[in-house]
Each structure stands twice: as structure tokens, then as C-alpha cells.
Design a protein around this motif. Structure first.
Motif, PDB file in Angstrom:
ATOM      1  N   GLN A  84       0.892  -1.192   0.114  1.00  0.00           N
ATOM      2  CA  GLN A  84       0.035   0.062   0.175  1.00  0.00           C
ATOM      3  C   GLN A  84       0.892   1.272   0.094  1.00  0.00           C
ATOM      4  OE1 GLN A  84      -3.247  -0.438  -0.331  1.00  0.00           O
ATOM      5  NE2 GLN A  84      -3.795   1.624  -0.501  1.00  0.00           N
ATOM      6  N   HIS A  85       1.926   1.155   0.827  1.00  0.00           N
ATOM      7  CA  HIS A  85       2.712   2.374   0.628  1.00  0.00           C
ATOM      8  C   HIS A  85       4.034   2.447   0.058  1.00  0.00           C
ATOM      9  CE1 HIS A  85       0.284   3.686   4.523  1.00  0.00           C
ATOM     10  NE2 HIS A  85      -0.325   4.132   3.609  1.00  0.00           N
ATOM     11  N   SER A  86       5.418   2.226   0.542  1.00  0.00           N
ATOM     12  CA  SER A  86       6.497   2.252  -0.267  1.00  0.00           C
ATOM     13  C   SER A  86       7.242   1.071   0.074  1.00  0.00           C
ATOM     14  CB  SER A  86       7.436   3.370   0.358  1.00  0.00           C
ATOM     15  OG  SER A  86       6.823   4.689   0.022  1.00  0.00           O
ATOM     16  N   VAL A  87       8.202   0.690  -0.859  1.00  0.00           N
ATOM     17  CA  VAL A  87       9.218  -0.374  -0.996  1.00  0.00           C
ATOM     18  C   VAL A  87      10.428   0.287  -1.047  1.00  0.00           C
ATOM     19  CG1 VAL A  87      10.032  -2.395  -2.153  1.00  0.00           C
ATOM     20  CG2 VAL A  87       7.649  -2.073  -2.009  1.00  0.00           C
ATOM     21  N   THR A  88      11.360  -0.012  -0.128  1.00  0.00           N
ATOM     22  CA  THR A  88      12.676   0.758   0.061  1.00  0.00           C
ATOM     23  C   THR A  88      13.656  -0.539   0.380  1.00  0.00           C
ATOM     24  OG1 THR A  88      11.844   2.679   1.203  1.00  0.00           O
ATOM     25  CG2 THR A  88      13.926   2.267   1.412  1.00  0.00           C
TER      26      THR A  88
END
Length: 181
Positions: A84-88
Motif C-alpha cells: 500500500q505504501h512504499s518499498v525501500t
């Protein structure tokens, strides 16, 4: 060190795996299907791959993989479809494959891959063996793409199915990147 004993847990609010210097993979998370919030895996000195989370399909928050210095592959997350948000992904000096993201089709926030500074602020660790983005072949949507400080990256191959980026694309300090194909 292993995560054996956690096989019957299908859902978590959050998963943090940090500073387990003997952990080699995620074996033991085979029942995990969904994480409502964030999944953070960082500073695990022996983590070689992400094998074990064989049913994880959705992360409701962010996925952060940081400073796992012997992580060579994201293998093990092939069933992951959306974050849903970020992949880092930062600070993985031997990472050479993103094949574990083969099922990932949507990232609501930023996909970021690049370098990290050591805890003593003395050294930078990049994803030095990553030559392309193969493994992201199912990715069609991302909020943003941020690819920074990948000295061996020659191609963006793997982003071929990407049709929507809602915010920005940032490409910096990838000295061998010759074109945007």
C-alpha cells in the motif's frame, strides 16, 4: 536462528525483524498471508534471501529492507502482490536479484532502491551487484520510482509493464545506466 514456530500466524499488524545476526532466511513465516501495517527487515547480518514467507500477498503499510549486508536475492516473496505504501531497498552490497518480487503489481507509494550509510556514518553501501530490475516484471503501478546510487545498474529492464507512476521518477548516480529501456 530461525522463525520456526510462527507457521500458523496468517495475519499481523506489523512485522519487524532486526539485528538477528544468525538469521539466514524467513523460514517459519509460511502461514503469513497479510500484514496490515509495515514489514521491516533490517540489519540481519546473515540474511541471504527472504525464503519462508511463501503465502504473503499484501502489505498494508511499507516494506523496508535495509542493511542486510549478505542479502543476495529477494527470493521468497513471489506471492506478494501489493504494498500500500512504499518499498525501500537500501544497503545491500551483494544484492543481485529482485526475482522475489515477481508477483508484485502495485506499490502505492515510492519504490526506492539505492544506498545506505552505515550506523557510524563512515561508509556507504549500495546495491552494487544489481544490473537491472528484472523481477519487477509484474509491476504496473507505483506512486513514485526512486533509483539512486546503483553502480552496476545498466538497464531498467523489469519495469516494462509499468503503466502508471502517479508522482515522480528520480534516477541519480547510476553511472552505468545508458538508457531508459
Amino acid at each position: 536462528t530461525s522463525l520456526t514456530g510462527l507457521e500458523n500466524i496468517p495475519r499481523l499488524d506489523e512485522l519487524v525483524i532486526e539485528k538477528n545476526r544468525l538469521l539466514k532466511n524467513l523460514t517459519g513465516l509460511s502461514g503469513l498471508e497479510q500484514i496490515e501495517g509495515d514489514m521491516q527487515v533490517w540489519n540481519n547480518g546473515s540474511l541471504q534471501n527472504l525464503s519462508g514467507a511463501t503465502r504473503l500477498a499484501q502489505i498494508g503499510g511499507s516494506l523496508t529492507l535495509d542493511d542486510n549486508f549478505v542479502l543476495a536475492s529477494t527470493k521468497g516473496l513471489e506471492t506478494l502482490q501489493s504494498v500500500q505504501h512504499s518499498v525501500t531497498l537500501t544497503g545491500h552490497p551483494v544484492l543481485s536479484s529482485l526475482e522475489g518480487f515477481a508477483g508484485l503489481s502495485s506499490i502505492g507509494g515510492t519504490f526506492m532502491i539505492g544506498f545506505s550509510t552505515s550506523p557510524d556514518n563512515q561508509s556507504n553501501y549500495s546495491t552494487s551487484y544489481l544490473t537491472n530490475l528484472s523481477g519487477l516484471d509484474a509491476l504496473t503501478h507505483a506512486g513514485a520510482i526512486h533509483i539512486d546510487a546503483n553502480p552496476q545498474l545498466v538497464s531498467l529492464q523489469g519495469l516494462n509493464q509499468l503503466t502508471t507512476v502517479t508522482n515522480y521518477i528520480h534516477l541519480a548516480d547510476n553511472p552505468r545506466l545508458e538508457n531508459l529501456q
